[in-house]
Design a protein around this motif. Sequence first.
Motif, PDB file in Angstrom:
ATOM      1  N   ALA A  18       4.127   1.424  -0.796  1.00 55.68           N
ATOM      2  CA  ALA A  18       4.970   1.452  -1.997  1.00 55.68           C
ATOM      3  C   ALA A  18       4.179   1.943  -3.205  1.00 55.68           C
ATOM      4  CB  ALA A  18       5.549   0.063  -2.264  1.00 55.68           C
ATOM      5  N   LEU A  19       2.905   1.524  -3.299  1.00 54.96           N
ATOM      6  CA  LEU A  19       2.068   1.972  -4.413  1.00 54.96           C
ATOM      7  C   LEU A  19       1.845   3.471  -4.352  1.00 54.96           C
ATOM      8  CD1 LEU A  19      -0.987  -0.348  -5.090  1.00 54.96           C
ATOM      9  CD2 LEU A  19       0.983   0.092  -6.536  1.00 54.96           C
ATOM     10  N   ARG A  20       1.564   3.973  -3.145  1.00 51.48           N
ATOM     11  CA  ARG A  20       1.335   5.423  -3.020  1.00 51.48           C
ATOM     12  C   ARG A  20       2.607   6.201  -3.343  1.00 51.48           C
ATOM     13  NH1 ARG A  20      -2.410   3.532   0.861  1.00 51.48           N
ATOM     14  NH2 ARG A  20      -0.823   3.393   2.472  1.00 51.48           N
ATOM     15  N   GLY A  59       0.825  -1.203   0.000  1.00 48.24           N
ATOM     16  CA  GLY A  59       0.000   0.000   0.000  1.00 48.24           C
ATOM     17  C   GLY A  59       0.862   1.257   0.000  1.00 48.24           C
ATOM     18  N   ALA A  95       5.016   5.131  -5.374  1.00 47.39           N
ATOM     19  CA  ALA A  95       5.200   4.996  -6.823  1.00 47.39           C
ATOM     20  C   ALA A  95       4.298   5.987  -7.542  1.00 47.39           C
ATOM     21  CB  ALA A  95       4.876   3.564  -7.261  1.00 47.39           C
TER      22      ALA A  95
END
Lengths: 248, 248
Positions: free
Chosen positions: A230-232, A228, A234
């Motif tokens: 890492a996605l934000r 979660g 990225a």
Amino acid sequence: MTYCVGLMLNRGLVFISDTRTNSGVDNISTFRKMFTWEVPGDRSITLMTAGNLATTQSVVSLLEERSKEPAARQPGILEAKSMFQVATFVGNTLKEVIATHAEAGQRADAAFNATIILGGQVAGGEPRLFLIYPEGNFIEASFDTPYFQIGETKYGRPILVRAYNPEMTFEEAIKLLLVSFDSTIKANLSVSLPLDVHVYERDSLRTGQLFRIQQNDPYFEEISNGWGIALRDAFGQLPDFSFPDDAE
Amino acid sequence: MTYCVGLMLNRGLVFISDTRTNSGVDNISTFRKMFTWEVPGDRSITLMTAGNLATTQSVVSLLEERSKEPAARQPGILEAKSMFQVATFVGNTLKEVIATHAEAGQRADAAFNATIILGGQVAGGEPRLFLIYPEGNFIEASFDTPYFQIGETKYGRPILVRAYNPEMTFEEAIKLLLVSFDSTIKANLSVSLPLDVHVYERDSLRTGQLFRIQQNDPYFEEISNGWGIALRDAFGQLPDFSFPDDAE
């Protein structure tokens, strides 16, 4: 529903299945959907199932029984000479079970259907991975399409498409699949931990690492929370949009 | 298929729809699926459609015609006193069109069905966002569920779940939606550019930024390529898996 993935790597095969079954949303149980067989030094076979539980359990029971019938008309999965023959045998058994149940009366479309991922290696051949349809026919994974998903496949697909690489280590592949499972579990109530994992090492010709990732597994939670964040991150790194006419 | 998303932010509403329609995979066309109406100073209404194209085009034509009939039994979408009334009117129109087509003979399940995302603001009320079902009933977005997707919703959902934030700027929201569209377009042939975008600014009571993102749009390509790289980077940052018995 269900989510299972079989992945072909240069160094072997990785299989992960969830264990949730449901009939409606108020009748939820845990059932194993991954089954393995081995004849050490000769073969390792892994099977994962999605679809009607009565069908898939019948198929697995029949495969078990027939592998112990030496006088059977065709060799069972422990005697078949190649993975292709194993896939044919599993496909025929699946088709037969569905036909038997369907004859018994109900004619609802797809009511008794099931789909199977089958993978493994038989001595003298390469590791192979198949997707077997309810009609008993099947397709084989290749380097163009090196993985198969069954069940609730869509939520977890984008990360597979982007991050798969045939050179991956087993540890990286498990991490990738857990991210894919996490996206699916977050989106669909009918897919859930525990997860069964089997890692088959090329040319080992025996069952490899086989274990279950339980509810509250610390590594799974680390992946789930970390992904979660890492996605934000990225997302934050991507360039910002600006309106076409620069006026807002 | 189709993919449309309507998103509720603190500062307004953002709508993006694709434009691909298909009947099978060998009959592909581009049709507008986003429609906007405004009475400056009084209301802005945006509607996006998924499902049978004959149904959705009829609905939009009827909404248009009825908004010009002063003697109609019930007020059209340009006269209705609230977004709730607009949603009721659109829902009734949708139900009526589906019923008319279904009566004509074909009784295939869902053959004429369509689903609609409706959003906007009428003077005196708040911006509101609705999802309207083929039966004519509807649900409204809230802070718990601040966006609606219609069409091929699954591939693009994980990033919305993870990265949505009601405080986002419009630019960030468009970036988020383009990532979601990119994941969907990569996975499903039946969703495709160009994309229509409408950004409605809270309390503006007129159509806001309304534009089309074309094939080969440089920003969309930057997002699409950048997201692949960013995902792989994010994935690389996650902690590595290690086997339970530390032996491999």
